[in-house]
Scaffold this motif. Structure first.
Motif, PDB file in Angstrom:
ATOM      1  N   VAL A 164       0.850  -1.188   0.000  1.00  0.00           N
ATOM      2  CA  VAL A 164       0.000   0.000   0.000  1.00  0.00           C
ATOM      3  C   VAL A 164       0.886   1.239   0.000  1.00  0.00           C
ATOM      4  CG1 VAL A 164      -1.803   1.261   1.197  1.00  0.00           C
ATOM      5  CG2 VAL A 164      -1.815  -1.232   1.227  1.00  0.00           C
ATOM      6  N   ILE A 165       0.642   2.126  -0.951  1.00  0.00           N
ATOM      7  CA  ILE A 165       1.431   3.350  -1.088  1.00  0.00           C
ATOM      8  C   ILE A 165       0.498   4.540  -0.984  1.00  0.00           C
ATOM      9  CG2 ILE A 165       2.981   4.669  -2.579  1.00  0.00           C
ATOM     10  CD1 ILE A 165       3.656   2.013  -3.973  1.00  0.00           C
ATOM     11  N   LYS A 166       0.877   5.521  -0.218  1.00  0.00           N
ATOM     12  CA  LYS A 166       0.064   6.722  -0.091  1.00  0.00           C
ATOM     13  C   LYS A 166       0.495   7.740  -1.146  1.00  0.00           C
ATOM     14  CE  LYS A 166      -1.509  10.170   3.217  1.00  0.00           C
ATOM     15  NZ  LYS A 166      -1.378  10.698   4.583  1.00  0.00           N
ATOM     16  N   SER A 167      -0.495   8.277  -1.851  1.00  0.00           N
ATOM     17  CA  SER A 167      -0.205   9.245  -2.900  1.00  0.00           C
ATOM     18  C   SER A 167       0.476  10.470  -2.319  1.00  0.00           C
ATOM     19  CB  SER A 167      -1.500   9.655  -3.614  1.00  0.00           C
ATOM     20  OG  SER A 167      -1.222  10.580  -4.633  1.00  0.00           O
ATOM     21  N   LEU A 172       4.028  10.800  -7.289  1.00  0.00           N
ATOM     22  CA  LEU A 172       3.610  11.236  -8.615  1.00  0.00           C
ATOM     23  C   LEU A 172       4.817  11.517  -9.505  1.00  0.00           C
ATOM     24  CD1 LEU A 172       0.656  13.597  -7.643  1.00  0.00           C
ATOM     25  CD2 LEU A 172       0.523  11.262  -8.533  1.00  0.00           C
ATOM     26  N   ALA A 173       5.925  11.956  -8.891  1.00  0.00           N
ATOM     27  CA  ALA A 173       7.141  12.222  -9.649  1.00  0.00           C
ATOM     28  C   ALA A 173       7.930  10.942  -9.913  1.00  0.00           C
ATOM     29  CB  ALA A 173       8.025  13.225  -8.904  1.00  0.00           C
ATOM     30  N   CYS A 174       7.588   9.870  -9.179  1.00  0.00           N
ATOM     31  CA  CYS A 174       8.319   8.611  -9.321  1.00  0.00           C
ATOM     32  C   CYS A 174       7.341   7.441  -9.272  1.00  0.00           C
ATOM     33  CB  CYS A 174       9.368   8.488  -8.207  1.00  0.00           C
ATOM     34  SG  CYS A 174      10.361   6.969  -8.286  1.00  0.00           S
ATOM     35  N   GLN A 238      11.506   0.924 -11.148  1.00  0.00           N
ATOM     36  CA  GLN A 238      11.599   2.268 -10.574  1.00  0.00           C
ATOM     37  C   GLN A 238      10.551   2.377  -9.478  1.00  0.00           C
ATOM     38  OE1 GLN A 238      11.589   6.194 -12.909  1.00  0.00           O
ATOM     39  NE2 GLN A 238       9.500   6.123 -12.124  1.00  0.00           N
ATOM     40  N   THR A 239      10.959   2.770  -8.274  1.00  0.00           N
ATOM     41  CA  THR A 239      10.009   2.829  -7.166  1.00  0.00           C
ATOM     42  C   THR A 239      10.512   3.769  -6.077  1.00  0.00           C
ATOM     43  OG1 THR A 239       8.751   1.463  -5.596  1.00  0.00           O
ATOM     44  CG2 THR A 239      11.057   0.889  -5.924  1.00  0.00           C
ATOM     45  N   LEU A 240       9.626   4.132  -5.170  1.00  0.00           N
ATOM     46  CA  LEU A 240      10.012   4.903  -3.989  1.00  0.00           C
ATOM     47  C   LEU A 240      10.419   3.950  -2.880  1.00  0.00           C
ATOM     48  CD1 LEU A 240       7.341   7.737  -3.609  1.00  0.00           C
ATOM     49  CD2 LEU A 240       9.757   8.025  -4.091  1.00  0.00           C
ATOM     50  N   MET A 241      11.527   4.220  -2.234  1.00  0.00           N
ATOM     51  CA  MET A 241      11.957   3.394  -1.105  1.00  0.00           C
ATOM     52  C   MET A 241      12.360   4.290   0.048  1.00  0.00           C
ATOM     53  SD  MET A 241      13.978   0.099  -2.652  1.00  0.00           S
ATOM     54  CE  MET A 241      13.837  -0.739  -1.086  1.00  0.00           C
ATOM     55  N   GLY A 242      12.072   3.798   1.256  1.00  0.00           N
ATOM     56  CA  GLY A 242      12.359   4.570   2.460  1.00  0.00           C
ATOM     57  C   GLY A 242      11.078   5.096   3.066  1.00  0.00           C
ATOM     58  N   PHE A 243      11.098   5.357   4.376  1.00  0.00           N
ATOM     59  CA  PHE A 243       9.892   5.764   5.079  1.00  0.00           C
ATOM     60  C   PHE A 243       9.879   7.251   5.411  1.00  0.00           C
ATOM     61  CE2 PHE A 243      10.409   1.236   5.955  1.00  0.00           C
ATOM     62  CZ  PHE A 243       9.165   0.761   5.552  1.00  0.00           C
ATOM     63  N   ALA A 245      12.082   9.715   4.480  1.00  0.00           N
ATOM     64  CA  ALA A 245      12.368  10.540   3.303  1.00  0.00           C
ATOM     65  C   ALA A 245      12.542   9.604   2.103  1.00  0.00           C
ATOM     66  CB  ALA A 245      13.631  11.367   3.524  1.00  0.00           C
ATOM     67  N   PRO A 246      11.440   9.132   1.527  1.00  0.00           N
ATOM     68  CA  PRO A 246      11.531   8.169   0.420  1.00  0.00           C
ATOM     69  C   PRO A 246      12.258   8.736  -0.784  1.00  0.00           C
ATOM     70  CG  PRO A 246       9.287   9.027   0.643  1.00  0.00           C
ATOM     71  CD  PRO A 246      10.044   9.495   1.835  1.00  0.00           C
ATOM     72  N   GLU A 247      13.070   7.873  -1.428  1.00  0.00           N
ATOM     73  CA  GLU A 247      13.830   8.273  -2.597  1.00  0.00           C
ATOM     74  C   GLU A 247      13.381   7.472  -3.806  1.00  0.00           C
ATOM     75  OE1 GLU A 247      17.988   7.955  -1.953  1.00  0.00           O
ATOM     76  OE2 GLU A 247      17.990   9.167  -0.118  1.00  0.00           O
ATOM     77  N   CYS A 248      13.500   8.078  -4.977  1.00  0.00           N
ATOM     78  CA  CYS A 248      13.179   7.407  -6.232  1.00  0.00           C
ATOM     79  C   CYS A 248      14.411   6.615  -6.659  1.00  0.00           C
ATOM     80  CB  CYS A 248      12.789   8.423  -7.297  1.00  0.00           C
ATOM     81  SG  CYS A 248      12.159   7.685  -8.827  1.00  0.00           S
ATOM     82  N   VAL A 249      14.295   5.289  -6.667  1.00  0.00           N
ATOM     83  CA  VAL A 249      15.445   4.439  -6.978  1.00  0.00           C
ATOM     84  C   VAL A 249      15.032   3.350  -7.964  1.00  0.00           C
ATOM     85  CG1 VAL A 249      16.571   4.832  -4.757  1.00  0.00           C
ATOM     86  CG2 VAL A 249      14.953   2.948  -5.000  1.00  0.00           C
ATOM     87  N   ASN A 250      16.032   2.747  -8.590  1.00  0.00           N
ATOM     88  CA  ASN A 250      15.824   1.570  -9.427  1.00  0.00           C
ATOM     89  C   ASN A 250      16.329   0.359  -8.662  1.00  0.00           C
ATOM     90  OD1 ASN A 250      14.978   3.392 -11.320  1.00  0.00           O
ATOM     91  ND2 ASN A 250      16.738   3.148 -12.674  1.00  0.00           N
ATOM     92  N   VAL A 251      15.489  -0.628  -8.465  1.00  0.00           N
ATOM     93  CA  VAL A 251      15.877  -1.808  -7.698  1.00  0.00           C
ATOM     94  C   VAL A 251      15.571  -3.061  -8.496  1.00  0.00           C
ATOM     95  CG1 VAL A 251      15.568  -0.732  -5.438  1.00  0.00           C
ATOM     96  CG2 VAL A 251      13.634  -1.861  -6.538  1.00  0.00           C
ATOM     97  N   ASP A 252      16.367  -4.099  -8.245  1.00  0.00           N
ATOM     98  CA  ASP A 252      16.147  -5.402  -8.856  1.00  0.00           C
ATOM     99  C   ASP A 252      15.349  -6.263  -7.880  1.00  0.00           C
ATOM    100  OD1 ASP A 252      17.542  -4.878 -11.227  1.00  0.00           O
ATOM    101  OD2 ASP A 252      19.461  -5.298 -10.262  1.00  0.00           O
TER     102      ASP A 252
END
Length: 267
Positions: A164-167, A172-174, A238-243, A245-252
């Motif tokens: 579950v992700i909160k808008s 929206l940018a990531c 491509q996703t947001l990670m972190g609680f 201060a979430p960052e836009c990262v690419n993860v495998d």
């Protein structure tokens, strides 16, 4: 002379009847416009939603309930903790609570008496069994007859097999999207913990860590499966990670695996 008078009287009567019918028609048209939805909307503007500061409403997904024999349609359950809302002593009743998402509306059990009910109420959403991610957009409640915008108060508190992700402006940018796909073979040697669970895979001496899809925890968190050879299907996302201060990262992310052999000898 009498005939002319009679004709004149008839003309006058017709004019009077015409005027009366015209007035009646005008009256009905006026009433019709007055009671139309558009007229109501103009005469009584929509109530502005109120907001509540410093209110924390933890929200998390619960179980999946299969809605048909094929298992294609699932009822996703959600819970929200109203303890903070109940601590607002001025509030007496929650008449309606709706959380909107990219998959539809989650309507929670209501109305409830805030003074007598438990802290937790449940909501449901019908969706496809393959659904893995849901984006929360807004939350609105009717409390004691007034509309409240609780979008800023809902906090995603727990993750299970549904993410579950909160808008937010950051999301929206990531937006989450798959950028690439690959298949690897190697020995699964263990897990690492951080902002997510990672599976460590030894691919002929080249060791790499991959984020685990939530649905794969059962296999990769069992120590008896350490040092087994596996084929893994990996998506670069491509996703947001972190609680905080979430960052836009690419993860495998490992989305699927196939067990190729039992444990390596000597392990």
């Amino acid at each position: 002379m009498e005939k002319k008078t009679l004709v004149a009287q008839k003309l006058i009567m017709r004019l009077i009847m015409g005027l009366i019918l015209g007035l009646i028609l005008l009256l009905f048209v006026g009433l019709g416009s007055a009671i139309s939805p558009a007229a109501w909307a103009q005469s009584s503007p929509a109530q502005t939603a109120r907001t509540i500061d410093e209110l924390d409403l933890p929200f998390w997904p619960g179980a999946r309930l299969f809605d048909d024999p094929t298992g294609d349609t699932v009822i996703f359950t959600f819970f929200i903790d109203l303890e903070a809302l109940k601590n607002k002593k001025a509030f007496k009743s929650l008449d309606k609570l709706v959380v909107t998402s990219d998959q539809g509306k989650i309507v929670f059990d209501s109305p409830i008496d805030l003074a007598k009910s438990s802290n937790f109420i449940a909501g449901r959403l019908k969706g496809n069994s393959e659904l893995k991610t849901i984006l929360i957009n807004q939350a609105f409640a009717i409390i004691d007859g007034h509309i409240y915008d609780l979008s800023g108060n809902v906090r995603v508190a727990y993750y299970q097999d549904l993410t579950v992700i909160k808008s937010s402006p950051e999301y929206l940018a990531c937006p989450k999207k798959v950028l690439n796909f690959a298949v690897y073979e190697g020995v699964f040697t263990g897990i690492e913990e951080g902002d997510s669970l990672y599976a460590v895979i030894d691919m002929n001496g080249k060791v790499e860590s991959f984020v685990l899809d939530n649905e794969l925890d059962d296999f990769f968190t069992e120590e008896k499966n350490f040092n087994k050879r596996v084929k893994i299907f990996v998506e670069n996302v491509q996703t947001l990670m972190g609680f905080e201060a979430p960052e836009c990262v690419n993860v495998d992310i490992i989305t699927k695996y196939i067990l190729l052999s039992p444990a390596i000898k000597g392990k």
